[in-house]
Design a protein around this motif. Sequence first.
Motif, PDB file in Angstrom:
ATOM      1  N   PHE A  22       0.839  -1.199   0.000  1.00 37.56           N
ATOM      2  CA  PHE A  22       0.000   0.000   0.000  1.00 37.56           C
ATOM      3  C   PHE A  22       0.875   1.251   0.000  1.00 37.56           C
ATOM      4  CE2 PHE A  22      -1.776   3.444   2.535  1.00 37.56           C
ATOM      5  CZ  PHE A  22      -2.887   3.765   1.777  1.00 37.56           C
ATOM      6  N   LEU A  23       1.890   1.264   0.851  1.00 30.82           N
ATOM      7  CA  LEU A  23       2.790   2.409   0.950  1.00 30.82           C
ATOM      8  C   LEU A  23       3.481   2.676  -0.382  1.00 30.82           C
ATOM      9  CD1 LEU A  23       4.065   4.500   2.846  1.00 30.82           C
ATOM     10  CD2 LEU A  23       5.836   2.826   3.331  1.00 30.82           C
ATOM     11  N   TYR A  24       3.922   1.630  -1.039  1.00 27.64           N
ATOM     12  CA  TYR A  24       4.567   1.768  -2.339  1.00 27.64           C
ATOM     13  C   TYR A  24       3.642   2.482  -3.327  1.00 27.64           C
ATOM     14  CZ  TYR A  24       5.950   0.347  -7.019  1.00 27.64           C
ATOM     15  OH  TYR A  24       6.269   0.346  -8.342  1.00 27.64           O
ATOM     16  N   HIS A  25       2.397   2.023  -3.423  1.00 28.49           N
ATOM     17  CA  HIS A  25       1.456   2.624  -4.364  1.00 28.49           C
ATOM     18  C   HIS A  25       1.066   4.042  -3.944  1.00 28.49           C
ATOM     19  CE1 HIS A  25       0.987  -0.818  -6.942  1.00 28.49           C
ATOM     20  NE2 HIS A  25       0.846  -1.590  -5.876  1.00 28.49           N
ATOM     21  N   ARG A  26       0.967   4.280  -2.668  1.00 26.39           N
ATOM     22  CA  ARG A  26       0.577   5.601  -2.162  1.00 26.39           C
ATOM     23  C   ARG A  26       1.658   6.643  -2.456  1.00 26.39           C
ATOM     24  NH1 ARG A  26      -2.005   9.613  -1.738  1.00 26.39           N
ATOM     25  NH2 ARG A  26      -2.474  10.614   0.217  1.00 26.39           N
ATOM     26  N   ILE A  27       2.896   6.275  -2.282  1.00 27.26           N
ATOM     27  CA  ILE A  27       3.996   7.212  -2.531  1.00 27.26           C
ATOM     28  C   ILE A  27       4.085   7.570  -4.009  1.00 27.26           C
ATOM     29  CG2 ILE A  27       6.527   7.392  -2.549  1.00 27.26           C
ATOM     30  CD1 ILE A  27       6.478   5.879   0.121  1.00 27.26           C
ATOM     31  N   LEU A  28       3.773   6.640  -4.878  1.00 34.06           N
ATOM     32  CA  LEU A  28       3.881   6.898  -6.311  1.00 34.06           C
ATOM     33  C   LEU A  28       2.729   7.740  -6.861  1.00 34.06           C
ATOM     34  CD1 LEU A  28       5.180   3.506  -7.669  1.00 34.06           C
ATOM     35  CD2 LEU A  28       6.458   5.585  -7.213  1.00 34.06           C
ATOM     36  N   ARG A  29       1.677   7.902  -6.090  1.00 37.46           N
ATOM     37  CA  ARG A  29       0.546   8.707  -6.559  1.00 37.46           C
ATOM     38  C   ARG A  29       0.947  10.174  -6.679  1.00 37.46           C
ATOM     39  NH1 ARG A  29      -4.888   7.446  -3.431  1.00 37.46           N
ATOM     40  NH2 ARG A  29      -5.385   9.320  -4.579  1.00 37.46           N
ATOM     41  N   ASP A  30       0.349  10.845  -7.641  1.00 38.81           N
ATOM     42  CA  ASP A  30       0.636  12.265  -7.857  1.00 38.81           C
ATOM     43  C   ASP A  30       0.189  13.132  -6.687  1.00 38.81           C
ATOM     44  OD1 ASP A  30       1.789  11.811 -10.315  1.00 38.81           O
ATOM     45  OD2 ASP A  30      -0.083  12.135 -11.414  1.00 38.81           O
ATOM     46  N   ASP A  31      -0.874  12.707  -6.009  1.00 38.28           N
ATOM     47  CA  ASP A  31      -1.394  13.502  -4.897  1.00 38.28           C
ATOM     48  C   ASP A  31      -0.919  12.974  -3.548  1.00 38.28           C
ATOM     49  OD1 ASP A  31      -2.888  11.182  -4.900  1.00 38.28           O
ATOM     50  OD2 ASP A  31      -4.784  12.181  -4.505  1.00 38.28           O
ATOM     51  N   TYR A  32       0.271  12.415  -3.514  1.00 31.46           N
ATOM     52  CA  TYR A  32       0.826  11.820  -2.296  1.00 31.46           C
ATOM     53  C   TYR A  32       0.782  12.779  -1.110  1.00 31.46           C
ATOM     54  CZ  TYR A  32       4.355  10.298   1.039  1.00 31.46           C
ATOM     55  OH  TYR A  32       5.008   9.967   2.188  1.00 31.46           O
ATOM     56  N   ARG A  33       1.107  14.023  -1.339  1.00 29.63           N
ATOM     57  CA  ARG A  33       1.158  14.992  -0.246  1.00 29.63           C
ATOM     58  C   ARG A  33      -0.178  15.671  -0.015  1.00 29.63           C
ATOM     59  NH1 ARG A  33       6.324  18.139   0.634  1.00 29.63           N
ATOM     60  NH2 ARG A  33       7.014  16.537   2.020  1.00 29.63           N
ATOM     61  N   GLY A  34      -1.184  15.278  -0.763  1.00 28.37           N
ATOM     62  CA  GLY A  34      -2.500  15.879  -0.578  1.00 28.37           C
ATOM     63  C   GLY A  34      -2.589  17.235  -1.256  1.00 28.37           C
ATOM     64  N   THR A  35      -3.708  17.881  -1.047  1.00 26.50           N
ATOM     65  CA  THR A  35      -3.898  19.205  -1.639  1.00 26.50           C
ATOM     66  C   THR A  35      -3.444  20.261  -0.646  1.00 26.50           C
ATOM     67  OG1 THR A  35      -6.152  19.270  -0.825  1.00 26.50           O
ATOM     68  CG2 THR A  35      -5.835  18.461  -3.063  1.00 26.50           C
TER      69      THR A  35
END
Length: 42
Positions: A22-35
């Motif tokens: 989950f962490l791997y996929h979450r970090i790779l998301r463009d919105d990792y740091r949120g808005t």
Amino acid sequence: MREQEFREKLLRIQPTLKCLNFLYHRILRDDYRGTHKLQHYR
């Protein structure tokens, strides 16, 4: 570091942990740091 290399190193910690995947996929998301909202700067 390439994505595949990052994934391999992360999962080497404990391959059976779903949270690492989950962490791997979450970090790779463009919105990792949120808005970013203006209230953060107040």
